[in-house]
Design a protein around this motif. Structure first.
Motif, PDB file in Angstrom:
ATOM      1  N   VAL A  22       0.840  -1.203   0.000  1.00  0.00           N
ATOM      2  CA  VAL A  22       0.000   0.000   0.000  1.00  0.00           C
ATOM      3  C   VAL A  22       0.874   1.251   0.000  1.00  0.00           C
ATOM      4  CG1 VAL A  22      -1.643   1.333   1.387  1.00  0.00           C
ATOM      5  CG2 VAL A  22      -1.993  -1.107   1.047  1.00  0.00           C
ATOM      6  N   THR A  23       1.921   1.249   0.804  1.00  0.00           N
ATOM      7  CA  THR A  23       2.845   2.388   0.849  1.00  0.00           C
ATOM      8  C   THR A  23       3.490   2.619  -0.510  1.00  0.00           C
ATOM      9  OG1 THR A  23       3.310   1.945   3.168  1.00  0.00           O
ATOM     10  CG2 THR A  23       4.896   3.313   1.993  1.00  0.00           C
ATOM     11  N   HIS A  24       3.929   1.548  -1.147  1.00  0.00           N
ATOM     12  CA  HIS A  24       4.537   1.663  -2.468  1.00  0.00           C
ATOM     13  C   HIS A  24       3.540   2.231  -3.474  1.00  0.00           C
ATOM     14  CE1 HIS A  24       5.791   0.219  -6.460  1.00  0.00           C
ATOM     15  NE2 HIS A  24       6.996   0.509  -6.020  1.00  0.00           N
ATOM     16  N   HIS A  25       2.319   1.769  -3.419  1.00  0.00           N
ATOM     17  CA  HIS A  25       1.292   2.247  -4.340  1.00  0.00           C
ATOM     18  C   HIS A  25       1.015   3.741  -4.153  1.00  0.00           C
ATOM     19  CE1 HIS A  25      -2.309   2.288  -6.796  1.00  0.00           C
ATOM     20  NE2 HIS A  25      -2.961   2.828  -5.793  1.00  0.00           N
ATOM     21  N   VAL A  26       0.886   4.160  -2.906  1.00  0.00           N
ATOM     22  CA  VAL A  26       0.595   5.571  -2.628  1.00  0.00           C
ATOM     23  C   VAL A  26       1.755   6.459  -3.072  1.00  0.00           C
ATOM     24  CG1 VAL A  26       0.232   7.246  -0.765  1.00  0.00           C
ATOM     25  CG2 VAL A  26      -1.027   5.089  -0.778  1.00  0.00           C
ATOM     26  N   ARG A  27       2.972   6.054  -2.776  1.00  0.00           N
ATOM     27  CA  ARG A  27       4.136   6.853  -3.185  1.00  0.00           C
ATOM     28  C   ARG A  27       4.238   6.941  -4.702  1.00  0.00           C
ATOM     29  NH1 ARG A  27       8.949   4.922   0.893  1.00  0.00           N
ATOM     30  NH2 ARG A  27       8.134   5.992   2.727  1.00  0.00           N
ATOM     31  N   ARG A  28       3.965   5.844  -5.376  1.00  0.00           N
ATOM     32  CA  ARG A  28       4.044   5.834  -6.841  1.00  0.00           C
ATOM     33  C   ARG A  28       2.977   6.748  -7.437  1.00  0.00           C
ATOM     34  NH1 ARG A  28       2.801   2.451 -11.431  1.00  0.00           N
ATOM     35  NH2 ARG A  28       4.590   2.513 -12.810  1.00  0.00           N
ATOM     36  N   ARG A  29       1.775   6.725  -6.882  1.00  0.00           N
ATOM     37  CA  ARG A  29       0.707   7.606  -7.386  1.00  0.00           C
ATOM     38  C   ARG A  29       1.070   9.071  -7.177  1.00  0.00           C
ATOM     39  NH1 ARG A  29      -4.956   6.031  -8.310  1.00  0.00           N
ATOM     40  NH2 ARG A  29      -5.213   8.256  -7.974  1.00  0.00           N
ATOM     41  N   ARG A  30       1.691   9.371  -6.035  1.00  0.00           N
ATOM     42  CA  ARG A  30       2.100  10.766  -5.781  1.00  0.00           C
ATOM     43  C   ARG A  30       3.166  11.206  -6.769  1.00  0.00           C
ATOM     44  NH1 ARG A  30       2.317  10.981   0.794  1.00  0.00           N
ATOM     45  NH2 ARG A  30       0.064  10.963   1.084  1.00  0.00           N
ATOM     46  N   GLN A  31       4.117  10.304  -7.070  1.00  0.00           N
ATOM     47  CA  GLN A  31       5.153  10.646  -8.033  1.00  0.00           C
ATOM     48  C   GLN A  31       4.557  10.869  -9.411  1.00  0.00           C
ATOM     49  OE1 GLN A  31       7.965   7.457  -7.855  1.00  0.00           O
ATOM     50  NE2 GLN A  31       9.032   8.283  -6.073  1.00  0.00           N
ATOM     51  N   LEU A  32       3.627  10.027  -9.801  1.00  0.00           N
ATOM     52  CA  LEU A  32       2.988  10.197 -11.096  1.00  0.00           C
ATOM     53  C   LEU A  32       2.169  11.480 -11.130  1.00  0.00           C
ATOM     54  CD1 LEU A  32       1.800   6.583 -11.935  1.00  0.00           C
ATOM     55  CD2 LEU A  32       3.660   7.846 -12.974  1.00  0.00           C
ATOM     56  N   GLY A  33       1.502  11.797 -10.039  1.00  0.00           N
ATOM     57  CA  GLY A  33       0.728  13.030  -9.974  1.00  0.00           C
ATOM     58  C   GLY A  33       1.613  14.247 -10.072  1.00  0.00           C
TER      59      GLY A  33
END
Length: 71
Positions: A55-66
């Motif tokens: 979940v942490t990896h997913h959230v960080r990746r979405r923030r980077q993409l955003g």
């Protein structure tokens, strides 16, 4: 030419999914093969920790993409 918008991928999610699958099988199949409660509890703890890391990896990746889409 560099593509600054390219997403770098790592093998960590693949490894985390593998660890999650193995620990879930050990946790669920433990009573069938006679594993003790402490072993199953450790496997369950590993599964919970792995879920938290995914979940942490997913959230960080979405923030980077955003952040990259805003620029």
């Amino acid at each position: 030419m560099n593509n600054d918008n390219a997403v770098t991928r790592s093998s960590s999610p693949v490894l985390l999914w593998l660890v999650l699958a193995v620990s879930a099988v050990v946790n669920a199949g433990g009573p069938l093969v006679g594993l003790g409660l402490p072993v199953r509890m450790v496997a369950g703890g590993i599964a919970l920790g792995t879920i938290a890391l995914l979940v942490t990896h997913h959230v960080r990746r979405r923030r980077q993409l955003g952040d990259r889409r805003v620029r």
